[in-house]
Scaffold this motif. Structure first.
Motif, PDB file in Angstrom:
ATOM      1  N   ASP A   1     -63.564   8.604  25.836  1.00  0.00           N
ATOM      2  CA  ASP A   1     -62.511   7.818  26.480  1.00  0.00           C
ATOM      3  C   ASP A   1     -61.205   7.898  25.702  1.00  0.00           C
ATOM      4  O   ASP A   1     -60.114   8.020  26.286  1.00  0.00           O
ATOM      5  N   GLN A   2     -61.294   7.846  24.372  1.00  0.00           N
ATOM      6  CA  GLN A   2     -60.099   7.935  23.542  1.00  0.00           C
ATOM      7  C   GLN A   2     -59.446   9.308  23.665  1.00  0.00           C
ATOM      8  O   GLN A   2     -58.214   9.412  23.719  1.00  0.00           O
ATOM      9  N   VAL A   3     -60.247  10.351  23.717  1.00  0.00           N
ATOM     10  CA  VAL A   3     -59.700  11.702  23.888  1.00  0.00           C
ATOM     11  C   VAL A   3     -58.998  11.813  25.244  1.00  0.00           C
ATOM     12  O   VAL A   3     -57.909  12.384  25.346  1.00  0.00           O
ATOM     13  N   ASP A   4     -59.609  11.232  26.289  1.00  0.00           N
ATOM     14  CA  ASP A   4     -58.975  11.236  27.606  1.00  0.00           C
ATOM     15  C   ASP A   4     -57.649  10.478  27.578  1.00  0.00           C
ATOM     16  O   ASP A   4     -56.663  10.926  28.173  1.00  0.00           O
ATOM     17  N   ASP A   5     -57.619   9.337  26.896  1.00  0.00           N
ATOM     18  CA  ASP A   5     -56.389   8.563  26.781  1.00  0.00           C
ATOM     19  C   ASP A   5     -55.302   9.365  26.065  1.00  0.00           C
ATOM     20  O   ASP A   5     -54.120   9.322  26.444  1.00  0.00           O
TER      21      ASP A   5
ATOM     22  N   ALA B   1     -51.730  10.442  27.594  1.00  0.00           N
ATOM     23  CA  ALA B   1     -50.493  10.114  26.875  1.00  0.00           C
ATOM     24  C   ALA B   1     -49.685  11.368  26.579  1.00  0.00           C
ATOM     25  O   ALA B   1     -48.451  11.361  26.688  1.00  0.00           O
ATOM     26  N   LYS B   2     -50.348  12.451  26.227  1.00  0.00           N
ATOM     27  CA  LYS B   2     -49.653  13.718  25.956  1.00  0.00           C
ATOM     28  C   LYS B   2     -48.968  14.230  27.216  1.00  0.00           C
ATOM     29  O   LYS B   2     -47.818  14.669  27.171  1.00  0.00           O
ATOM     30  N   ASP B   3     -49.666  14.138  28.344  1.00  0.00           N
ATOM     31  CA  ASP B   3     -49.075  14.583  29.606  1.00  0.00           C
ATOM     32  C   ASP B   3     -47.871  13.729  29.982  1.00  0.00           C
ATOM     33  O   ASP B   3     -46.844  14.245  30.435  1.00  0.00           O
ATOM     34  N   ARG B   4     -47.992  12.417  29.779  1.00  0.00           N
ATOM     35  CA  ARG B   4     -46.865  11.527  30.068  1.00  0.00           C
ATOM     36  C   ARG B   4     -45.680  11.851  29.166  1.00  0.00           C
ATOM     37  O   ARG B   4     -44.532  11.861  29.618  1.00  0.00           O
TER      38      ARG B   4
END
Length: 106
Positions: A45-49, A53-56
């Protein structure tokens, strides 16, 4: 020594190690497995977050770049107008400075 014997040895050593660990720490293997599973899910879940965030951040950086590029002509126009204003006001500023200078010398 063949690969089969090596894998068997590693598997047995891991099993014995886990059994000893569970015995010494008095833990239930099912509880331990659930805990490990929860930790793995939390990490996923943290990796997905982080990916979101990187994409944003990349999207916002692109938007900022676009805004700066669009603002450049406006900034140039403002600078040009400021220079024109300064040129028009310069004679009046000179007169004001001369007057203040005369007052200071009295």
């Amino acid at each position: 020594m063949g690969i089969g014997k090596f894998l068997t040895g590693v598997t047995l050593a891991t099993g014995v190690g886990l059994a000893a660990y569970f015995t010494l720490t008095k833990q239930d293997p099912r509880t331990w497995a659930k805990h490990i599973s929860q930790q793995a899910q939390t990490t996923v879940d943290q990796v997905d977050d982080i990916k979101v965030a990187k994409d944003r951040l990349a999207d916002k950086a692109q938007a900022l770049n676009t805004a700066v590029t669009a603002a450049t002509p406006v900034i140039d126009d403002i600078q040009s107008e400021v220079e024109k204003f300064a040129f028009k006001v310069a004679p009046r500023v000179d007169i004001i400075e001369e007057t203040v200078s005369r007052w200071d010398n009295l």
